[in-house]
Design an enzyme around this catalytic site. Sequence first.
Site, mmCIF file in Angstrom:
data_model
loop_
_atom_site.group_PDB
_atom_site.id
_atom_site.type_symbol
_atom_site.label_atom_id
_atom_site.label_comp_id
_atom_site.label_asym_id
_atom_site.label_seq_id
_atom_site.Cartn_x
_atom_site.Cartn_y
_atom_site.Cartn_z
ATOM 1 C CE LYS A 89 -4.396 -1.540 1.244
ATOM 2 N NZ LYS A 89 -5.511 -1.605 2.136
ATOM 3 C CE LYS A 149 -6.076 -8.044 -2.119
ATOM 4 N NZ LYS A 149 -5.781 -7.658 -0.732
ATOM 5 C CE LYS A 187 -13.349 -3.547 0.408
ATOM 6 N NZ LYS A 187 -12.682 -3.460 1.704
#
Length: 333
Positions: A112, A195, A198
Site C-alpha cells: 500500500k 488479487k 475494491k
Amino acid sequence: APRVFSGIKPSGGLTLGNYLGAIKRWVEMQGESYETIYCVVDLHAITVWQDPKELARATREVAAGMLASGIDPEKSVLFNQSQVAQHAELAWIFNCVARVGWMDRMTQFKEKAGKNAEKSSLGLYAYPSLMAADILLYHATHVPVGEDQKQHVELTRDIATKFNHDFGEEFFPLTEPVIEGPAMRVMNLRDGSKKMSKSGESDMERINMTDDADTIAKKFKKARTDPEPLPETLDGLKDRAEARNLVDIYASLSNQSSEAVIAEYAGAGWGKFKPALADLAVEKLSPIATDMKRLMDDPAEIDRLLGRGAERAREIASPILDRTHEIVGLIRS
Ligand code: TYM
C-alpha cells in the site's frame, strides 16, 4: 465459548472477493457454536484519505452488504468500529507492545505504501496494531478472513504473546485465523496474478456486490482465460491462474470443492463453462444486490442497527479493557 471477530474496511464498495473470502463464511459461523461479532472498520479505512461523504456512504453500503448476505443482527453483533472507542484505546496500548521491526515486515503495508513509504500516514503503518486491538478487545478465538489477512492475524498472536509475557499473565488468547474454502484468494478477472480488489483501475476486473444481473454475466463472459478446455484433474490447472480462479469461484458459489467442479466439467470449453458460471453467479448474487439496494434506501435504519450493535460491543469490550488497564497499571477511579 469460542468467539468470532472479523471486519471489512469501507474503503469503497464490496467485491466478490470480500463475499467469498469473508462474509459467506461469517454467515455460516453465526448461531449455534460461536458468538459472532462483525465490524465495519471505518478507522482502518481512514489510514488512506477518504472523502467524508463517501466514507459514510461506503460504511452503510458495507453494512447493507453484510445484512443482505445473511448477517442477522439478532444473532451477531454488527457495528462500525469508530462507535466503540475502546478499539482505539487498546490500539494505543498495543502500539507500545508491538515493535517497529514487526510493522516493517508487513507485506500489506509495503504494497500500500509503495515506493513512497515516508509519505504514508502513521496510521497506515500502525494499522496491524489496531487490527490486533479489534480482535483481542473481545478475546476473540477465531478470525475468519481471506488469505491476504493471514499475516495480520499472526501478528495479533505475536502481540498477545508479548503482552502476556511482559505482564506475566495469560490474559489475551492466541487467536486462530480461519482460512478455509476454495476461494480464499479471489483473483482479478483481467489478470490472474493480481488479487480482486475494491480499488483496481477497471470495473471489468471485479464483481461488485451491487452489480446487476446483466453486468455480472457480462463480466464473467469477458473474463480473461487461456484457450485450453478445462482439464481432467485439478493438477491440470497449475500455471493457469485465470482458469483456476474461475473454477474456484464456481466451487465456492456452489458449495463444492474445486475437484468436484473439475470432475463435472472435465474437457469442457469456455463456451460451456463461462455461461454456467455466469448463471450461477447471477442466481446467488443478484438477490443480495437487490436486497442491498432496498436497505440502502433507508440509511437511518442502518444507522440505528449499527448504533445498537455498538452498544452490545461496548458491553463485551469494557470489562476486558478495564482489566487491561489494571494489568498495565493505568489507574481508573
Ligand atoms: P478488507 O476490507 O481488505 O477485506 C475484508 C475481507 O475480505 C477478504 N478479501 C478477500 N478474500 C478473498 N479474495 C479476495 N480477493 C479478497 N479481498 C478481500 C479479506 O481477506 C478480509 O477477510 N484488515 C482487514 C480488515 C480488518 C479485520 C480486522 C479483519 C480490520 N480489523 C480484524 C479481521 C479481524 C482488511 O483490510 O480487510
